[in-house]
Design an enzyme around this catalytic site. Structure first.
Site, PDB file in Angstrom:
ATOM      1  N   GLY A   1      20.352  43.977  17.821  1.00 18.65           N
ATOM      2  CA  GLY A   1      20.686  43.192  16.643  1.00 18.65           C
ATOM      3  C   GLY A   1      21.488  41.943  16.963  1.00 18.65           C
ATOM      4  O   GLY A   1      22.701  41.913  16.731  1.00 18.65           O
ATOM      5  N   LEU A   2      20.794  40.911  17.455  1.00 17.92           N
ATOM      6  CA  LEU A   2      21.463  39.656  17.782  1.00 17.92           C
ATOM      7  C   LEU A   2      21.070  38.532  16.832  1.00 17.92           C
ATOM      8  O   LEU A   2      21.914  37.902  16.198  1.00 17.92           O
ATOM      9  CB  LEU A   2      21.152  39.256  19.229  1.00 17.92           C
ATOM     10  CG  LEU A   2      21.780  37.945  19.729  1.00 17.92           C
ATOM     11  CD1 LEU A   2      23.312  38.043  19.727  1.00 17.92           C
ATOM     12  CD2 LEU A   2      21.262  37.599  21.128  1.00 17.92           C
TER      13      LEU A   2
ATOM     14  N   PRO B   1      19.418  35.021  10.403  1.00 24.12           N
ATOM     15  CA  PRO B   1      18.639  33.983   9.728  1.00 24.12           C
ATOM     16  C   PRO B   1      19.056  32.569  10.115  1.00 24.12           C
ATOM     17  O   PRO B   1      18.220  31.670  10.191  1.00 24.12           O
ATOM     18  CB  PRO B   1      18.915  34.255   8.243  1.00 24.12           C
ATOM     19  CG  PRO B   1      19.176  35.729   8.175  1.00 24.12           C
ATOM     20  CD  PRO B   1      19.908  36.042   9.450  1.00 24.12           C
TER      21      PRO B   1
ATOM     22  N   THR C   1      13.008  43.810  16.714  1.00 25.26           N
ATOM     23  CA  THR C   1      11.997  44.744  17.202  1.00 25.26           C
ATOM     24  C   THR C   1      12.539  46.171  17.170  1.00 25.26           C
ATOM     25  O   THR C   1      13.690  46.414  17.537  1.00 25.26           O
ATOM     26  CB  THR C   1      11.586  44.374  18.633  1.00 25.26           C
ATOM     27  OG1 THR C   1      11.050  43.052  18.637  1.00 25.26           O
ATOM     28  CG2 THR C   1      10.541  45.332  19.171  1.00 25.26           C
TER      29      THR C   1
ATOM     30  N   ARG D   1     -22.835  38.122  29.236  1.00 23.78           N
ATOM     31  CA  ARG D   1     -23.375  37.198  28.240  1.00 23.78           C
ATOM     32  C   ARG D   1     -24.341  36.214  28.909  1.00 23.78           C
ATOM     33  O   ARG D   1     -24.005  35.614  29.938  1.00 23.78           O
ATOM     34  CB  ARG D   1     -22.222  36.431  27.586  1.00 23.78           C
ATOM     35  CG  ARG D   1     -22.629  35.299  26.658  1.00 23.78           C
ATOM     36  CD  ARG D   1     -23.233  35.789  25.375  1.00 23.78           C
ATOM     37  NE  ARG D   1     -23.316  34.710  24.399  1.00 23.78           N
ATOM     38  CZ  ARG D   1     -24.009  34.780  23.270  1.00 23.78           C
ATOM     39  NH1 ARG D   1     -24.676  35.887  22.977  1.00 23.78           N
ATOM     40  NH2 ARG D   1     -24.021  33.762  22.435  1.00 23.78           N
TER      41      ARG D   1
ATOM     42  N   GLY E   1     -16.430  32.230  23.221  1.00 20.47           N
ATOM     43  CA  GLY E   1     -17.060  31.415  22.194  1.00 20.47           C
ATOM     44  C   GLY E   1     -16.756  31.957  20.811  1.00 20.47           C
ATOM     45  O   GLY E   1     -15.650  32.410  20.533  1.00 20.47           O
TER      46      GLY E   1
ATOM     47  N   GLU F   1      13.598  35.852  23.195  1.00 24.69           N
ATOM     48  CA  GLU F   1      14.429  36.021  24.404  1.00 24.69           C
ATOM     49  C   GLU F   1      14.583  34.705  25.161  1.00 24.69           C
ATOM     50  O   GLU F   1      14.612  34.650  26.388  1.00 24.69           O
ATOM     51  CB  GLU F   1      13.870  37.137  25.289  1.00 24.69           C
ATOM     52  CG  GLU F   1      13.863  38.471  24.556  1.00 24.69           C
ATOM     53  CD  GLU F   1      13.776  39.677  25.457  1.00 24.69           C
ATOM     54  OE1 GLU F   1      14.244  39.606  26.608  1.00 24.69           O
ATOM     55  OE2 GLU F   1      13.256  40.709  24.993  1.00 24.69           O
TER      56      GLU F   1
END
Length: 384
Positions: free
Chosen positions: A125-126, A129, A159, A268, A339, A363
């Site tokens: 928790g760093l 807002p 996270t 392909r 593609g 980070e």
């Protein structure tokens, strides 16, 4: 793939990790992405293989082991599904290694065995807002009240936030800038702690990302990690190593883009031949191959410096900068090789690009890494 002589144990772990993830993760990653959540039943299986106990000493329930082995694991997770890499890196890396490096013996005994077994997940928790790169000016507060601290504040883009059992929360105990930040280990079932999941992310959709709200959250002084005012140091130390983990995951993502592009290009056909035979397709594949080897070498150098007790901080920034930007380049190339098929989620190319893009942001953004490297080269800080 470049190989500088891994030990038998390192090579065995890498192969075991790849075999496990090929069976348990790769077939499901597209659905997890659509569901915006991995199947949490994979977490104890990953713990059994050792992902969550890497570099945590055996006395605390981990595997012990070196940092090179750790980045090999993070690379394989990045190759299989970057969302899984983030879950492990945050819980084991940012939280577990912070406790290992700065915790009391009581805190290590309390938390590390659970983290190593994944019975306990951690979140970091760093970010707030109003403070992302400017973490030293966070505004969440912790006020001493007798034998307790009372925490109030808000955290963003966390996270594991809704899955975590413990949150490593950084809060201000004084107004002295970065020197006024202190770290706390907060059980997420503490009254006043709330986590709200953030949906609709561009990438890494399989991992839980949350906004945290702390309202009169009371924890004992024994929950403080380190001393008062040491929180910013703890956070930056954690992020230095965390950047090596992110970089390793990016190497895995580049490798996945390369392998997927080669597989598709050799199957392909256009104009009567496999597209792998076209010069400009080979140009993109060559770029991916080069980036994979270069990024891997930068990551292994940083990991080796950590294992030898050297100063790894600039090496970590270089690895994170190069590998994250390489992941975006490789994912773009992968889509181009596919593609139109690369633009739908039947194939993995689009997911690779969406997952890669955030690697240049969290980070420490690519721009922040350049400022760190520039400061090391010139001796002049551009941060102030």
């Amino acid at each position: 793939m470049v190989d500088l002589g891994l030990t038998d144990e390192q090579e065995a772990f890498r192969q075991s990790a790849r075999d496990f993830l090929e069976k348990e993760a790769v077939p499901h990653r597209q659905q997890w992405d659509r569901d915006e959540s991995v199947d949490l039943a994979i977490i104890p299986k990953m713990a059994e293989l050792g992902f969550f106990g890497l570099t945590i000493p055996e006395e605390y329930g981990g595997l012990g082991g070196d940092y090179v082995t750790y980045v090999l694991g993070m690379e394989e997770l990045g190759r299989a599904d970057s969302a899984l890499r983030g879950i492990v890196s945050v819980s084991n890396g940012l939280v577990g290694k912070s406790i290992l490096g700065f915790g009391t013996e009581e805190q290590k005994q309390q938390w590390l065995p659970g983290i190593a077994s994944a019975e306990v997940l951690g979140c970091f928790g760093l970010t707030e807002p109003g403070t992302g790169s400017d973490a030293g000016n966070l505004i969440s507060r912790a006020v001493r009240d007798g034998d307790d601290y009372v925490l109030d504040g808000q955290k963003l883009y966390i996270t594991n936030g809704t899955w975590a059992h413990v949150a490593l929360v950084f809060a201000r105990t004084s107004d002295d800038g970065p020197r006024g930040v202190t770290a706390f280990l907060v059980p997420t079932d503490t009254p006043g702690f709330e986590a709200r999941e953030i949906k609709g992310k561009l990438g890494l959709r399989g991992q839980a990302t949350a906004e945290l709200f702390l309202t009169d959250v009371r924890v004992p002084a024994s929950a403080r990690l380190g001393e008062e005012g040491q929180g910013f140091k703890i956070a930056m130390s954690s992020l230095d190593k965390g950047r090596v983990s992110v970089a390793a995951g990016c190497v895995g993502l580049v490798q996945a883009c390369l392998e997927s592009s080669v597989e598709y290009a050799t199957q392909r056909t256009q104009f009567g031949r496999e597209i792998a035979g076209f010069q400009l397709v080979q140009d993109m594949i060559a770029d991916m191959s080069l980036d994979a080897d270069a990024a891997r070498l930068l990551v292994w150098r940083a990991a080796d410096l950590i294992d030898r007790g050297g100063d790894y901080r600039i090496a970590a920034s270089k690895a994170k900068l190069y590998a994250s930007e390489a992941a975006v380049r490789a994912a773009n190339h992968c889509i181009q090789v596919y593609g139109g098929a690369g633009y739908v989620d039947e194939y993995p190319a689009a997911k690779y690009l969406r997952d890669a893009r955030v690697m240049t942001l969290y980070e420490g953004t690519s721009q922040v890494q350049k400022l760190i490297i520039g400061r090391a080269e010139t001796g002049i800080s551009a941060f102030t």
